[in-house]
Scaffold this active site. Structure first.
Site, short mmCIF file in Angstrom:
data_model
loop_
_atom_site.label_atom_id
_atom_site.label_comp_id
_atom_site.label_asym_id
_atom_site.label_seq_id
_atom_site.Cartn_x
_atom_site.Cartn_y
_atom_site.Cartn_z
N ASP A 129 0.88 -1.16 0.00
CA ASP A 129 0.00 0.00 0.00
C ASP A 129 0.92 1.21 0.00
O ASP A 129 1.90 1.25 0.75
CB ASP A 129 -0.93 0.01 1.21
CG ASP A 129 -2.08 0.99 0.98
OD1 ASP A 129 -2.80 0.82 -0.02
OD2 ASP A 129 -2.26 1.93 1.78
N SER A 130 0.62 2.12 -0.89
CA SER A 130 1.55 3.24 -1.05
C SER A 130 0.79 4.52 -1.35
O SER A 130 -0.41 4.49 -1.64
CB SER A 130 2.52 2.93 -2.18
OG SER A 130 1.80 2.61 -3.35
N GLY A 186 1.14 7.37 -11.94
CA GLY A 186 0.59 8.18 -10.85
C GLY A 186 1.21 9.55 -10.72
O GLY A 186 1.26 10.34 -11.68
N TYR A 187 1.73 9.86 -9.54
CA TYR A 187 2.26 11.20 -9.23
C TYR A 187 3.70 11.41 -9.70
O TYR A 187 4.28 12.47 -9.43
CB TYR A 187 2.17 11.45 -7.71
CG TYR A 187 0.74 11.51 -7.20
CD1 TYR A 187 0.05 12.72 -7.15
CD2 TYR A 187 0.07 10.37 -6.79
CE1 TYR A 187 -1.27 12.78 -6.70
CE2 TYR A 187 -1.25 10.41 -6.33
CZ TYR A 187 -1.90 11.62 -6.31
OH TYR A 187 -3.20 11.69 -5.87
N LYS A 217 14.84 4.67 -10.73
CA LYS A 217 13.75 4.88 -9.76
C LYS A 217 13.73 3.73 -8.75
O LYS A 217 13.66 3.96 -7.54
CB LYS A 217 12.40 5.00 -10.49
CG LYS A 217 11.26 5.27 -9.50
CD LYS A 217 9.89 5.31 -10.14
CE LYS A 217 8.83 5.25 -9.05
NZ LYS A 217 7.50 4.94 -9.54
N ARG A 277 9.04 1.89 -2.97
CA ARG A 277 8.67 0.51 -3.27
C ARG A 277 9.89 -0.36 -3.47
O ARG A 277 9.95 -1.49 -3.01
CB ARG A 277 7.76 0.47 -4.51
CG ARG A 277 7.15 -0.91 -4.77
CD ARG A 277 6.05 -0.89 -5.83
NE ARG A 277 5.00 0.04 -5.50
CZ ARG A 277 4.90 1.29 -5.98
NH1 ARG A 277 5.75 1.74 -6.87
NH2 ARG A 277 3.94 2.08 -5.59
#
Ligand code: IMP
Length: 196
Positions: free
Chosen positions: A69-70, A153-154, A175, A181
Site C-alpha cells: 500500500d503506497s 501516478g504522481y 527509480k 517501493r
C-alpha cells in the site's frame, strides 16, 4: 518460487518483477494465479491496508502473498493525500486533475516548503501463514510543471533534487534503486529469503 501480488495493477507487478530478477522468485498477479476476491481497504494506515490485502488473498493460496500500500504524503498538507492518493479528488479523476488540485492547494506555499515523500508499506503472508510488514520512504519536492513519461501516478510532479529530475524522468532502474517501493521490496525479499 511464486509470490502472488495482491493487486490488480499490472504496473506494480511489472515493477516488482524487475526488482525480483535473479532472486529465484517470480511475481504473479492475482489474475494469473486465478484468484478473484473483493478487498476492502479500510484501515487508517499504509501498513494496515497492506495487511488487509495480503491476508484476504492468502485465504485462497498457500504460496507467498505480498501486498503493498503506497501513496504520496505532502508535508504542507499534513501528509495528505496519503492513504487516499489514488482516490484523491474522486475515484474517477485523472492525474492531470489531481495535479491541478494539488497546485491550487499549494499556491501560497513557498518552494522550500513543497516537500513530500512517497511511502510504501509491504505486508507478506508466508505459506505457513505467519506474516511481517516493512515500510520505506522516497523523499522529493513537488514540481509545478508535470515532466516525464515513465512510471505512473504522481511521478511527473515528484521532483528529486539530488538527480535534477522527476521520478517520471528516471529510468525504471534508477527509480527502483531509490524508491519507496524498491527499498521496501528489497527488504521484504531479504526477509523472505532469510525465512525459507
Ligand atoms: P495503492 O494501489 O492503494 O497502493 O495506491 C497507491 C497510489 O499512490 C497510486 O495509485 C498512485 O496514485 C500513488 N503512488 C504510489 N506509489 C507511486 C509511485 O511510485 N509513483 C507515483 N505514484 C505513486
Amino acid at each position: 518460487m511464486k509470490i502472488i501480488i495482491a493487486t490488480g495493477n499490472k504496473d506494480k507487478v511489472r515493477e516488482i518483477n524487475e526488482l525480483l530478477e535473479g532472486t529465484g522468485f517470480e511475481a504473479r498477479s492475482m489474475k494469473e494465479a486465478g484468484i478473484s476476491c473483493d478487498i476492502v481497504e479500510d484501515a487508517d494506515s499504509f501498513k494496515g491496508n497492506a495487511l488487509i490485502k495480503a491476508r484476504t488473498v492468502a485465504q485462497f493460496t498457500d504460496d507467498y502473498v505480498l501486498a503493498d500500500d503506497s501513496g504520496i504524503c505532502i508535508d504542507a498538507l499534513d501528509g495528505a493525500p496519503g492513504i487516499y492518493s489514488s482516490r484523491f479528488c474522486g475515484e474517477k479523476s485523472s492525474y492531470e486533475e489531481k495535479f491541478r488540485k494539488i497546485f491550487e492547494m499549494l499556491k501560497d506555499v513557498p518552494e522550500e516548503k513543497r516537500t513530500a515523500h512517497f511511502t510504501c508499506a509491504i505486508a507478506v503472508v508466508k505459506p505457513d501463514k505467519t506474516e511481517f510488514t516493512v515500510e520505506e520512504y522516497f523523499n522529493g519536492v513537488l514540481h509545478e510543471k508535470p515532466s516525464g513519461v515513465n512510471g505512473f501516478g504522481y511521478d511527473p510532479i515528484f521532483y528529486v533534487p539530488e538527480y535534477g529530475m522527476t521520478s517520471a524522468e528516471m529510468s525504471p532502474e534508477l527509480k527502483n534503486s531509490m524508491s519507496h517501493r524498491g527499498k521496501a521490496l528489497r527488504k521484504a525479499v531479504e526477509l523472505i529469503l532469510e525465512s525459507c
